[in-house]
Write an enzyme that holds these catalytic residues in place. Structure first.
Site, PDB file in Angstrom:
ATOM      1  N   GLY A  92      -6.134   0.263   2.260  1.00  0.00           N
ATOM      2  CA  GLY A  92      -6.991   1.439   2.352  1.00  0.00           C
ATOM      3  C   GLY A  92      -6.807   2.359   1.153  1.00  0.00           C
ATOM      4  N   GLU A 129     -11.586  -7.071   0.585  1.00  0.00           N
ATOM      5  CA  GLU A 129     -12.474  -7.138  -0.566  1.00  0.00           C
ATOM      6  C   GLU A 129     -13.756  -7.881  -0.176  1.00  0.00           C
ATOM      7  OE1 GLU A 129     -11.854  -5.758  -3.416  1.00  0.00           O
ATOM      8  OE2 GLU A 129      -9.708  -5.324  -3.293  1.00  0.00           O
ATOM      9  N   LYS A 186       2.827 -10.913  -3.315  1.00  0.00           N
ATOM     10  CA  LYS A 186       3.705  -9.807  -2.931  1.00  0.00           C
ATOM     11  C   LYS A 186       5.116 -10.297  -2.637  1.00  0.00           C
ATOM     12  CE  LYS A 186      -0.194  -7.201  -1.048  1.00  0.00           C
ATOM     13  NZ  LYS A 186      -0.918  -6.766   0.182  1.00  0.00           N
ATOM     14  N   ASP A 189      -2.583 -13.546  -1.509  1.00  0.00           N
ATOM     15  CA  ASP A 189      -2.193 -12.143  -1.654  1.00  0.00           C
ATOM     16  C   ASP A 189      -0.756 -11.926  -1.176  1.00  0.00           C
ATOM     17  OD1 ASP A 189      -3.195  -9.067  -1.732  1.00  0.00           O
ATOM     18  OD2 ASP A 189      -2.059  -9.391   0.101  1.00  0.00           O
ATOM     19  N   GLY A 227       0.836  -1.197   0.000  1.00  0.00           N
ATOM     20  CA  GLY A 227       0.000   0.000   0.000  1.00  0.00           C
ATOM     21  C   GLY A 227       0.869   1.243   0.000  1.00  0.00           C
TER      22      GLY A 227
END
Length: 408
Positions: free
Chosen positions: A389, A286, A301, A297, A231
């Site tokens: 966010g 989600e 990453k 996820d 993020g």
């Protein structure tokens, strides 16, 4: 905003300091627009610089800047008179009542942006680019054109066909689609045409990063994807800096804000389903959180970080993963979902581990992400920030767009 690079100065003896010889930037900031001022600081932070931010304008300018930075996960100190300014991180000091000159040269032609996805992240990007004359939104790709959105999309920009989006002849595609296969296909199609891509889609990017990088190089396009990991936390940039300092032997990180949010609630005695619902309400999870909860996820990453730091191609499907569910048996104590790649032990995977006593991981709030990179000589580089966010993730996309404009 005026940026004045200062001479490089030695960092403290702490082995966790981001760089052994860290540069410092002095920024004079106009706080009539706290969002833009915070963005200027954020771009310096993700480049590994310590920042002295001079907040100009009203008397409350330093407080307004501190609030704006906190919203994107950048910690800042406000030293008292006589205290040292050049500590680690960001220091905010009061400037003059008169704001510095914010004028910027008007571009000959705005950068044409095609936005793919207008959910949590895409909507945040749309808000920013729509009010900046350096950019022109030429199309917005959505799955359901009739769905109400915040912000609303001008009717002439709404599209539901990826081919129609590319037919608008954008200079850059901002890809913020939640679906991996659709996102990957769109990225490939854009790059093959020589169109730059800024992506926040970790599963699309992580699924074939070496191939996408080669494709971008072959067409002289740029592929930027800082928002795909962490993020607003500069995790990719930290791994890149670590690789520039020496050989990386270990990467360990908390990479999923949804799981971290839920684990914090469970540690407080909360109910799993209620914690998941709260994560959705807060905009961290989600509607279908399966990629978060199964570790997919975090594995995507980790694959991106492995490529950046080690030049390794890590198949997402091959990463061992544990699932967080109402029936999961977790270790005692404070627990985190840890993504780990350890060259010494050969251990690679995403698992739930007790982290009591770990100064970096144990105290992470809700959506926060954190990273620890260990070099062969024992040095350690770390980074933390808001990992989910709208505001933090859109800020990372925005910083990539700023870098793209700067490069133009």
């Amino acid at each position: 905003m005026t940026a004045l690079p200062l001479p490089r100065i030695p960092a403290d003896d702490d082995v966790s300091s981001p760089v052994a010889d860290e540069p410092v930037a002095l920024l004079q900031l106009d706080l009539s627009d706290p969002l833009e001022a915070a963005s200027a600081v954020y771009r310096q932070v993700r480049r590994g610089r310590r920042v002295v931010a001079v907040a100009c304008g009203r008397a409350d300018a330093p407080a307004r800047l501190a609030d704006a930075l906190d919203a994107i996960g950048v910690r800042a100190a406000r030293p008292a008179p006589g205290e040292a300014l050049l500590g680690a991180g960001v220091a905010i000091v009061a400037g003059s009542d008169a704001a510095p000159d914010r004028s910027a040269p008007t571009p000959v032609r705005p950068l044409r942006i095609a936005l793919a996805g207008c959910g949590v992240v895409g909507g945040g990007v749309l808000e920013r680019v729509s009010r900046d004359p350096r950019f022109q939104v030429v199309g917005v790709l959505v799955r359901d054109p009739n769905k109400a959105r915040d912000p609303s999309i001008p009717p002439g920009l709404i599209l539901s066909d990826p081919a129609a989006l590319l037919a608008r002849e954008p200079d850059v595609v901002v890809e913020a689609i939640s679906d991996a296969s659709t996102g990957l296909a769109l990225i490939r199609a854009a790059l093959s045409r020589g169109v730059h891509v800024v992506s926040a889609n970790k599963q699309a990017v992580g699924g074939d990063l070496p191939g996408l990088t080669a494709l971008a190089e072959s067409t002289d396009a740029r592929l930027l994807y800082s928002a795909s990991v962490g993020g607003g936390a500069p995790l990719i940039e930290t791994v890149r800096r670590a690789a520039g300092q020496g050989s990386i032997v270990r990467i360990e990180a908390v990479l999923n804000g949804t799981c971290n949010f839920i684990l914090n609630r469970l540690a407080e005695g909360g109910d799993f389903d209620e914690a998941l619902g709260a994560a959705r309400d807060a905009g961290f999870a989600e509607e279908d959180p399966s990629a978060d909860l199964t570790g997919l996820d975090a594995a995507a990453k980790l694959a991106i970080l492995a490529h950046e730091g080690l030049g390794q191609s890590l198949r997402i499907e091959a990463v061992a993963r544990q699932t967080l569910s109402v029936d999961a048996v977790l270790p005692a104590g404070r627990v985190r979902q840890i993504a780990r790649l350890d060259l010494a032990s050969g251990r690679t995977g995403v698992a739930f581990e007790a982290v009591d006593g770990d100064a970096l991981f144990a105290v992470l709030p809700d959506e926060a992400n954190a990273l620890r990179v260990t070099l062969a000589d024992g040095r350690i580089l770390t980074a933390t920030g808001r990992g989910a966010g709208r505001r933090p993730t859109a800020e990372s996309v925005w910083a990539d767009l700023e870098d793209l404009v700067e490069g133009q």
